[in-house]
Design an enzyme around this catalytic site. Structure first.
Site, mmCIF file in Angstrom:
data_model
loop_
_atom_site.group_PDB
_atom_site.id
_atom_site.type_symbol
_atom_site.label_atom_id
_atom_site.label_comp_id
_atom_site.label_asym_id
_atom_site.label_seq_id
_atom_site.Cartn_x
_atom_site.Cartn_y
_atom_site.Cartn_z
ATOM 1 N N MET A 1 0.842 -1.186 0.000
ATOM 2 C CA MET A 1 0.000 0.000 0.000
ATOM 3 C C MET A 1 0.883 1.245 0.000
ATOM 4 O O MET A 1 2.075 1.177 0.185
ATOM 5 C CB MET A 1 -0.923 -0.004 1.206
ATOM 6 C CG MET A 1 -2.110 -0.943 1.068
ATOM 7 S SD MET A 1 -3.215 -0.551 -0.292
ATOM 8 C CE MET A 1 -4.159 0.769 0.409
ATOM 9 N N PRO A 2 0.266 2.379 -0.124
ATOM 10 C CA PRO A 2 1.043 3.593 -0.323
ATOM 11 C C PRO A 2 1.605 4.199 0.965
ATOM 12 O O PRO A 2 1.116 3.956 2.054
ATOM 13 C CB PRO A 2 0.009 4.550 -0.929
ATOM 14 C CG PRO A 2 -1.276 4.113 -0.329
ATOM 15 C CD PRO A 2 -1.171 2.617 -0.235
ATOM 16 N N THR A 3 2.635 4.982 0.741
ATOM 17 C CA THR A 3 3.139 5.885 1.765
ATOM 18 C C THR A 3 3.011 7.289 1.197
ATOM 19 O O THR A 3 3.492 7.568 0.104
ATOM 20 C CB THR A 3 4.612 5.594 2.091
ATOM 21 O OG1 THR A 3 4.724 4.267 2.592
ATOM 22 C CG2 THR A 3 5.153 6.583 3.118
ATOM 23 N N TYR A 4 2.332 8.155 1.918
ATOM 24 C CA TYR A 4 2.142 9.536 1.491
ATOM 25 C C TYR A 4 3.058 10.445 2.292
ATOM 26 O O TYR A 4 3.191 10.283 3.504
ATOM 27 C CB TYR A 4 0.691 9.978 1.719
ATOM 28 C CG TYR A 4 -0.307 9.231 0.884
ATOM 29 C CD1 TYR A 4 -0.564 9.622 -0.419
ATOM 30 C CD2 TYR A 4 -0.980 8.133 1.401
ATOM 31 C CE1 TYR A 4 -1.486 8.938 -1.202
ATOM 32 C CE2 TYR A 4 -1.897 7.444 0.629
ATOM 33 C CZ TYR A 4 -2.149 7.840 -0.662
ATOM 34 O OH TYR A 4 -3.051 7.149 -1.424
ATOM 35 N N ASP B 1 0.516 4.450 5.140
ATOM 36 C CA ASP B 1 1.411 5.285 5.944
ATOM 37 C C ASP B 1 1.352 6.719 5.441
ATOM 38 O O ASP B 1 1.321 6.956 4.227
ATOM 39 C CB ASP B 1 2.859 4.799 5.842
ATOM 40 C CG ASP B 1 3.069 3.475 6.531
ATOM 41 O OD1 ASP B 1 2.591 3.331 7.669
ATOM 42 O OD2 ASP B 1 3.715 2.598 5.934
#
Length: 62
Positions: A1-4, A40
């Site tokens: 999943m992404p980390t922004y 995250d």
């Protein structure tokens, strides 16, 4: 999943940041799938004297 990585000028309240991360997480799960625990988000507060636009520090725009 992404980390922004979210960079913004300092001054937002903890409650505003709390709402922001809740919404980013909600939309990420809605669009990408996965679980909220896999999203995250890193928030970096930037001081006005460390940010410039158009050749002027934001500190000088006041």
């Amino acid at each position: 999943m992404p980390t922004y990585h979210v960079e913004m000028m300092e001054g937002r309240t903890v409650e505003q940041k709390r709402k922001l991360v809740e919404e980013i997480t909600r939309v990420s799960v809605e669009v990408l799938g996965g679980s909220p625990e896999s999203v995250d988000i890193i928030i970096t507060d930037i001081k006005r004297h460390d940010w410039a636009t158009g050749g002027k520090l934001w500190l000088d725009r006041e």
